[in-house]
Design a protein around this motif. Structure first.
Motif, short mmCIF file in Angstrom:
data_model
loop_
_atom_site.label_atom_id
_atom_site.label_comp_id
_atom_site.label_asym_id
_atom_site.label_seq_id
_atom_site.Cartn_x
_atom_site.Cartn_y
_atom_site.Cartn_z
N SER A 494 0.83 -1.20 0.00
CA SER A 494 0.00 0.00 0.00
C SER A 494 0.86 1.25 0.00
N ASP A 495 2.05 1.18 0.60
CA ASP A 495 2.96 2.32 0.56
C ASP A 495 3.31 2.68 -0.87
N ALA A 496 3.51 1.67 -1.71
CA ALA A 496 3.83 1.93 -3.12
C ALA A 496 2.68 2.66 -3.80
N LEU A 497 1.45 2.26 -3.49
CA LEU A 497 0.29 2.91 -4.09
C LEU A 497 0.14 4.34 -3.57
N GLU A 498 0.37 4.52 -2.28
CA GLU A 498 0.28 5.87 -1.72
C GLU A 498 1.35 6.78 -2.32
N ARG A 499 2.54 6.23 -2.56
CA ARG A 499 3.59 7.04 -3.18
C ARG A 499 3.19 7.47 -4.59
N GLU A 500 2.52 6.57 -5.31
CA GLU A 500 2.08 6.92 -6.67
C GLU A 500 1.00 8.01 -6.61
N ILE A 501 0.08 7.91 -5.66
CA ILE A 501 -0.94 8.95 -5.52
C ILE A 501 -0.29 10.28 -5.18
N LYS A 502 0.68 10.26 -4.31
CA LYS A 502 1.43 11.48 -3.98
C LYS A 502 2.08 12.07 -5.23
N ARG A 503 2.72 11.22 -6.03
CA ARG A 503 3.37 11.69 -7.25
C ARG A 503 2.36 12.30 -8.21
N VAL A 504 1.21 11.64 -8.37
CA VAL A 504 0.17 12.15 -9.27
C VAL A 504 -0.29 13.54 -8.84
N VAL A 505 -0.53 13.70 -7.55
CA VAL A 505 -0.98 15.00 -7.04
C VAL A 505 0.07 16.07 -7.30
N GLN A 506 1.33 15.74 -7.06
CA GLN A 506 2.39 16.74 -7.26
C GLN A 506 2.54 17.12 -8.73
N VAL A 507 2.34 16.17 -9.63
CA VAL A 507 2.40 16.51 -11.06
C VAL A 507 1.24 17.43 -11.43
N VAL A 508 0.05 17.13 -10.93
CA VAL A 508 -1.11 18.00 -11.21
C VAL A 508 -0.84 19.41 -10.70
N GLU A 509 -0.27 19.51 -9.49
CA GLU A 509 0.02 20.83 -8.92
C GLU A 509 1.07 21.57 -9.73
N ALA A 510 1.98 20.83 -10.35
CA ALA A 510 3.09 21.47 -11.05
C ALA A 510 2.65 22.17 -12.32
N TYR A 511 1.49 21.79 -12.87
CA TYR A 511 1.03 22.35 -14.14
C TYR A 511 -0.39 22.87 -14.00
N PRO A 512 -0.55 23.99 -13.31
CA PRO A 512 -1.91 24.47 -13.01
C PRO A 512 -2.65 25.04 -14.21
N ASP A 513 -1.92 25.38 -15.27
CA ASP A 513 -2.56 26.07 -16.40
C ASP A 513 -2.88 25.15 -17.56
N THR A 514 -2.74 23.85 -17.40
CA THR A 514 -2.95 22.94 -18.53
C THR A 514 -4.36 22.36 -18.58
N GLY A 515 -5.22 22.75 -17.64
CA GLY A 515 -6.60 22.28 -17.68
C GLY A 515 -6.71 20.78 -17.56
N ARG A 516 -7.65 20.23 -18.35
CA ARG A 516 -7.91 18.80 -18.27
C ARG A 516 -6.75 17.95 -18.77
N ARG A 517 -5.84 18.56 -19.53
CA ARG A 517 -4.78 17.76 -20.14
C ARG A 517 -3.89 17.08 -19.10
N VAL A 518 -3.54 17.79 -18.04
CA VAL A 518 -2.69 17.17 -17.04
C VAL A 518 -3.44 16.05 -16.33
N PHE A 519 -4.74 16.21 -16.09
CA PHE A 519 -5.52 15.14 -15.45
C PHE A 519 -5.60 13.92 -16.37
N ALA A 520 -5.81 14.15 -17.66
CA ALA A 520 -5.88 13.03 -18.60
C ALA A 520 -4.55 12.30 -18.67
N THR A 521 -3.46 13.04 -18.66
CA THR A 521 -2.14 12.42 -18.77
C THR A 521 -1.81 11.58 -17.54
N VAL A 522 -2.00 12.15 -16.35
CA VAL A 522 -1.65 11.39 -15.15
C VAL A 522 -2.63 10.24 -14.92
#
Length: 827
Positions: A494-522
């Motif tokens: 479960s730690d591995a899955l939590e780390r992936e969720i953490k990574r996904v959130v940080q990527v979404v935060e890193a690109y605030p101006d890309t709209g739905r595209r960053v959500f679709a990519t991650v």
């Protein structure tokens, strides 16, 4: 001076890029030549072997010429640019005649091949290209690269294809060598981008790329939620370079008769109007929200095409659509009617949010990133996590009021309120571990940013932002139970899955101006992670997934072997007992041997030779010499047959029964009056058996005959680590089968089976969606066929942990609050 230096650096960078391409063509040509030689070593029918031989000879003759032509074209393009009509090798016709002419098939085929090559290259080199493009934008002071810039992958693909045609190589040669060409070109351009970026970094040109000033939202650009994306680095300190460049489009492909909106592995045939209860309920919730917004919020951009409410909603029915012909199942843009009535994500309108509100959202997000991250990021423990959640809840409420004050319109204030209500519901969902909810909370501001500018977030349950939250939530719903019932390996998984969720959130935060595209990519990346996670990292599932994959591969091979053996023996005079043995027993032996040892292993060849010997022995024997030969060869043949059956796990008593039936068939062959099998025909059969794998269809997706045979009886695969569900439930309806197909890997369920009522997680779906593996927290696997799983769903023996998706549930709770006090939307 600075501008001149930047231009000089840009020119030199392009030179570095060009030389990297030219230098890499030599190993590319050598690798393709090696792959071409390996093609000749693979078994295949005569016609295919002849085509391969011709292609390899053409490559060996013209490959060096092609390399020189590509190098020349690259150097010419670097100096003079690429002309838009460079793809056309024929002389230009007068303008008047061009208006009346059609594009020839060869040009269309070349464009398709070029687009596919560009797609493969960009899939490998997306991040390197994005970094390089950003640096070149700074150096050359341009908004973006030119459409025909040599730095773009589709331009390289066009240059390669034009040179291919000019030297005399045709599309057939490309198709036979396309695997090697795709792999090597992807490697070539990735290395060229990397080398150029490395050189620019050495020249102090943007050592750390920040893409946010360069990212622009384009409302007309369609972005699919399943767009391919390369892996994103996990380190949050250096944000991954992604501006999601558009891939060169492939020509649209209309769905064939009976196909739904997608095709390929797992596509659902012939049921376009059947939708699961969960999907229908999600549409009902979205429709209700649209009606509330239209009634209470002046000027809110309501999506009119949303599915209206229906009496008795939620129950899927085939009666909704009764097509008279396959074409009647499609709506606008080739979408099936079940989807055509729903808003298209690609065509969703964008709304310009007020700069003041966007600035306030940015400030709120940065504040959340600074404060609560320490609780969820530094492993503060069970005490700090609840405190972090309390702080997040309080801060979100405070931010909500500040954001509403910054909003300019009632629609913006309503959007802020609904998103806040939804995340309040998510953050109080006790079935999600608190450590995960901390990271979910960080998504509120990115989601709000999308919702403000894309109103279809409130109209489409399959919006990428919703789907991402739903998928991650579904995967962690059973964590608490799993942790309480399993050893430390479950905690590590479960730690591995939590780390992936953490990574996904940080990527979404890193690109605030890309709209739905960053959500679709991650989201795409998260789906890929799940497949890898359950197969390799999750201790409870990886053994069961391996067993299930072997079962699917073995069963599919056995079915295909049976089909090909039936074709081979359709006109051969062989005793019925021998036919039955070959079709029902020996095909499975061949499949087991091929899976375990490989199709070309010596033991597999011995089993194929035994089949040929058995066919010969069971044919009519007119002469005394032939009969003596059969008697002499029978003992070693029977020993090989027993060895094969033992290898396949057939019990001894069953082996004895099969051998007895074969002896009877062989005895009957001695007195048969049928014509003997000619020696030439026997040799031909032997050749076909030797190359049996080459005769199997490469793509059996959509073959309903294989699907039906695949799920008939899997009980023989039961083992200590995996149970096979062979009975239970009632005959499922088409709607239940459709629901079973929709179930996604990672979801949690309660399973009532063999006197146990326990929690299980869906860990694997077969490539054909005909098999599904559930695992318990302790690692026991339970294998279902599609129809059996649908039967258990229908009977209530398999119950999802969630009645509806996480964001749909949150929307429903928000609607309940608004029903009590709709004035909250505008306060």
């Amino acid at each position: 001076m600075t501008a001149a230096r930047n231009q000089a650096l840009a020119t030199q960078a392009r030179r570095v890029y060009l030389e990297a391409l030219v230098r890499g063509l030599t190993p590319l040509v050598a690798a393709v030549g090696q792959g071409a030689g390996q093609l000749l070593a693979q078994g295949a029918p005569h016609a295919i072997m002849m085509a391969r031989r011709d292609a390899v000879q053409a490559w060996q003759k013209l490959g060096p010429n092609w390399q020189m032509a590509v190098v020349g074209a690259l150097r010419h393009a670097a100096l003079h640019g690429v002309s838009d009509n460079a793809r056309d090798p024929e002389p230009a016709a007068p303008a008047q005649s061009q208006k009346m002419s059609l594009v020839d098939d060869s040009t269309i085929e070349r464009e398709i091949i070029s687009s596919r090559l560009a797609l493969v290259m960009m899939d490998r080199a997306t991040w390197e290209f994005t970094d390089l493009r950003t640096r070149m934008q700074v150096l050359e002071a341009h908004d973006d690269l030119e459409p025909l810039d040599l730095l773009r992958a589709h331009v390289i693909a066009r240059v390669a294809l034009d040179a291919w045609t000019r030297v005399g190589l045709d599309a057939n040669v490309w198709q036979l060598l396309h695997n090697e060409l795709h792999e090597e070109f992807a490697q070539l351009i990735s290395e060229a981008y990397h080398e150029t970026n490395r050189w620019l970094i050495a020249q102090k040109v943007l050592p750390d790329v920040d893409l946010r000033p360069f990212i622009r939202r384009t409302a007309q650009t369609p972005v699919a939620a399943t767009a391919p994306a390369a892996g994103v680095p996990a380190a949050p300190s250096a944000a991954p370079s992604t501006s999601f460049p558009p891939f060169p489009p492939l020509p649209p492909v209309s769905p064939g008769p009976g196909l739904g909106p997608t095709s390929g592995p797992g596509a659902m045939p012939a049921l376009p109007s059947v939708r699961s209860k969960a999907s229908s309920q999600a549409d009902e919730v979205m429709a209700q929200l649209q009606r509330v917004l239209a009634r209470h919020v002046p000027g809110f951009p309501v999506t009119k095409s949303q599915v209206p409410a229906r009496p008795g909603g939620g129950k899927p029915s085939l009666a909704d659509v009764t097509p008279s012909h396959p074409g009647a199942l499609t709506g606008g843009a080739g979408r099936p009617v079940a989807d055509a009535a729903r808003p298209s994500l690609a065509d969703a309108p964008s709304v310009a949010a007020s700069p003041r509100l966007m600035g306030a959202i940015k400030h709120a997000q940065e504040s959340l990133q600074r404060r609560p991250a320490s609780a969820g990021d530094t492993g503060g423990g069970a005490i700090s996590t609840p405190r972090a959640l309390e702080e997040i809840g309080a801060r979100n409420q405070a931010f909500k009021q500040v954001l509403k004050q910054a909003a300019n319109t009632p629609a913006e204030r309503a959007t802020i309120e609904i998103v806040a209500m939804m995340f309040q519901s998510i953050l109080t969902e006790e079935r999600i571990p608190a450590t995960v909810r901390v990271w979910f909370a960080r998504l509120q501001m990115p989601v709000l940013r999308v919702a403000v500018s894309e109103p279809d977030f409130f109209a489409a349950a399959d919006h990428p932002a919703r789907r991402l939250i739903d998928r991650m939530g579904a995967c962690v719903m059973g964590f608490n139970t799993a942790h309480n019932s399993g050893p430390g390996t479950e905690r590590a998984s479960s730690d591995a899955l939590e780390r992936e969720i953490k990574r996904v959130v940080q990527v979404v935060e890193a690109y605030p101006d890309t709209g739905r595209r960053v959500f679709a990519t991650v989201l795409t990346e998260f789906e890929k992670f799940l497949d890898h996670y359950f197969e390799n990292e999750n201790q409870a599932s990886k053994r069961g997934v391996s067993l299930a994959q072997q079962v699917e591969q073995r069963e599919t091979l056995a079915i295909q072997y049976t089909i090909e053996l039936r074709k081979m023996l359709s006109e051969v005079p062989v005793q019925d007992g021998v036919r039955d043995f070959l079709f029902h027993v020996w095909a499975d032996v061949l499949a087991v041997t091929a899976v375990r040892a490989g199709p070309q292993a010596d033991v597999t060849k011995v089993m194929k030779r035994a089949a040929a010997d058995l066919i010969w022995s069971a044919s009519s024997k007119a002469s005394r010499e032939e009969r003596a030969d059969v008697i002499r060869r029978l003992p070693p043949l029977l020993k090989t047959l027993r060895d094969g059956m033992s290898h396949a796990g057939i019990p001894i008593d069953k082996q004895d029964e099969h051998v007895r039936q074969l002896n009877n068939a062989l005895a009957a062959a001695f007195t048969a009056k049928t014509a003997a099998i000619p020696r030439e025909r026997l040799d031909e059969l032997m050749d076909q058996l030797e190359t049996l794998e080459a005769m199997l269809p490469e793509n059996v997706d959509g073959d309903t005959h294989v699907d039906e045979m695949l799920v008939r009886d899997l009980s023989g695969h039961e083992s200590d680590g995996m149970e096979v569900v062979a009975e239970g439930g009632s005959a499922p309806t088409p709607a239940m089968v459709a629901w079973a197909r929709e179930l996604q890997v990672g979801g949690w369920f309660m399973l009532d089976y063999r006197g146990r009522n326990e929690q299980v997680q869906l860990a694997w779906r077969g490539l054909r969606k005909q098999l599904a593996l559930f695992v318990t927290p302790k690692g026991r696997g339970v294998l279902f066929s599609l129809n059996r799983m649908a039967a258990f769903l229908q009977a209530g023996l398999l119950l999802p942990a969630q009645d509806e998706a996480l964001t749909v549930q949150a929307t429903r709770k928000a609607l309940a609050k608004l029903d009590a006090d709709p004035e909250q939307l505008l306060k």
